[in-house]
Design an enzyme around this catalytic site. Sequence first.
Site, PDB file in Angstrom:
ATOM      1  N   ASP A  70    -104.347  22.941 -49.932  1.00 52.41           N
ATOM      2  CA  ASP A  70    -104.665  21.887 -50.904  1.00 52.41           C
ATOM      3  C   ASP A  70    -106.151  21.552 -50.899  1.00 52.41           C
ATOM      4  O   ASP A  70    -106.887  21.962 -49.996  1.00 52.41           O
ATOM      5  CB  ASP A  70    -103.805  20.631 -50.645  1.00 52.41           C
ATOM      6  CG  ASP A  70    -103.695  20.266 -49.168  1.00 52.41           C
ATOM      7  OD1 ASP A  70    -104.503  20.753 -48.361  1.00 52.41           O
ATOM      8  OD2 ASP A  70    -102.802  19.468 -48.826  1.00 52.41           O
TER       9      ASP A  70
ATOM     10  N   ASN B 232     -95.469  10.248 -44.302  1.00 53.75           N
ATOM     11  CA  ASN B 232     -94.469   9.990 -45.341  1.00 53.75           C
ATOM     12  C   ASN B 232     -93.592  11.232 -45.609  1.00 53.75           C
ATOM     13  O   ASN B 232     -92.791  11.230 -46.540  1.00 53.75           O
ATOM     14  CB  ASN B 232     -95.147   9.541 -46.646  1.00 53.75           C
ATOM     15  CG  ASN B 232     -96.052  10.612 -47.251  1.00 53.75           C
ATOM     16  OD1 ASN B 232     -96.204  11.707 -46.688  1.00 53.75           O
ATOM     17  ND2 ASN B 232     -96.660  10.314 -48.386  1.00 53.75           N
TER      18      ASN B 232
ATOM     19  N   HIS C 189     -94.786  14.282 -46.362  1.00 54.27           N
ATOM     20  CA  HIS C 189     -95.361  15.277 -47.265  1.00 54.27           C
ATOM     21  C   HIS C 189     -95.725  16.551 -46.502  1.00 54.27           C
ATOM     22  O   HIS C 189     -95.972  16.525 -45.303  1.00 54.27           O
ATOM     23  CB  HIS C 189     -96.546  14.717 -48.064  1.00 54.27           C
ATOM     24  CG  HIS C 189     -97.837  14.559 -47.322  1.00 54.27           C
ATOM     25  ND1 HIS C 189     -98.817  13.686 -47.732  1.00 54.27           N
ATOM     26  CD2 HIS C 189     -98.341  15.154 -46.210  1.00 54.27           C
ATOM     27  CE1 HIS C 189     -99.848  13.759 -46.911  1.00 54.27           C
ATOM     28  NE2 HIS C 189     -99.582  14.643 -45.974  1.00 54.27           N
TER      29      HIS C 189
ATOM     30  N   GLU D 287     -96.005  15.129 -52.208  1.00 56.44           N
ATOM     31  CA  GLU D 287     -95.625  13.784 -51.797  1.00 56.44           C
ATOM     32  C   GLU D 287     -94.119  13.578 -52.012  1.00 56.44           C
ATOM     33  O   GLU D 287     -93.472  14.372 -52.701  1.00 56.44           O
ATOM     34  CB  GLU D 287     -96.419  12.759 -52.625  1.00 56.44           C
ATOM     35  CG  GLU D 287     -97.936  12.880 -52.479  1.00 56.44           C
ATOM     36  CD  GLU D 287     -98.463  12.331 -51.140  1.00 56.44           C
ATOM     37  OE1 GLU D 287     -97.758  12.402 -50.124  1.00 56.44           O
ATOM     38  OE2 GLU D 287     -99.600  11.835 -51.136  1.00 56.44           O
TER      39      GLU D 287
HETATM   40  P1  PGA Z   1    -102.924  15.090 -39.862  1.00 61.21           P
HETATM   41  O1  PGA Z   1    -102.478  15.358 -41.363  1.00 61.21           O
HETATM   42  O2  PGA Z   1    -102.922  16.429 -39.174  1.00 61.21           O
HETATM   43  O3  PGA Z   1    -104.305  14.536 -39.978  1.00 61.21           O
HETATM   44  O4  PGA Z   1    -101.934  14.151 -39.262  1.00 61.21           O
HETATM   45  C1  PGA Z   1    -101.290  16.019 -41.630  1.00 61.21           C
HETATM   46  C2  PGA Z   1    -100.939  15.941 -43.092  1.00 61.21           C
HETATM   47  O5  PGA Z   1    -101.103  14.886 -43.719  1.00 61.21           O
HETATM   48  O6  PGA Z   1    -100.482  16.953 -43.649  1.00 61.21           O
END
Ligand code: PGA
Length: 256
Positions: free
Chosen positions: A63, A132, A134, A139
Amino acid sequence: MEIIIEADAAALAKRAAQVVFADLEKKPDLVLGLATGKTPVGLYEQLRQKPDAFAKVRFFNLDEFFGLPPSDPVSFNYFLHHHLIKHVRHDPKNIHLLRGDVGDLEAASRETEVTIKAVGGIDLQVLGIGGNGHVAFNEPGSSLGSRTRPKTLEASTWADNMKGMDPTKPLPKHAITMGVGTIMDARHLLMLASGAGKADIIREMVEGPVTSEIPASALQMHPRTTVVLDEASAAKLKRRDYYKWVFENKWRVGQK
Ligand code: PGA
């Protein structure tokens, strides 16, 4: 799903690197999908120890924020060069990272799907999970069959990404993201999660129902997913001892 539980974030990074190097050994021109976020930083530190292993690797990523050019230190493109790509031997023509500075996100999304197909599909995709649920920027509510497309970030995701950043320079609220379906097409998925803050969502992803409310739960339907956790993120798994027992007593090809 294979669930591997390591003591801490350092051991998690080493185990994840073993998984990547094992796939690379079988296929030196691996099509490797990278992830951003805090979790894979330790993995990339480990991968940098063998810089020659990446000479033939084709790089993709999950992304990118809309509007940010690769030169912007906040962009995911910059992050991946900074933490991994610039440190390893690579062929610039094999770098297929998403760009946020494209005028037409929809056209860029279609092109990404075509490029992934043209190289024969993603062999190994590194993943993280948001609080959350995702995966990439899919999302909650994202179709489990979704493809690469523009996406509006959930407020909590946007706030997570803003942590530690200059509040006068707000991040974009839109992104381009591989879809859940795009991710599910990869031959091998490597999901990493670390820290107590991920314990609830890991429990839901691994042991809860498959639902678009937790897009990462789609991984339960994937034929080859390796989930590497530390003790803190694994703490709420009901079958934690079972996963450890299976890993310690793993059946290996050719064993007597
Ligand atoms: P993080 O992000 O490794 O900073 O926890 C993970 C994500 O949101 O996919």
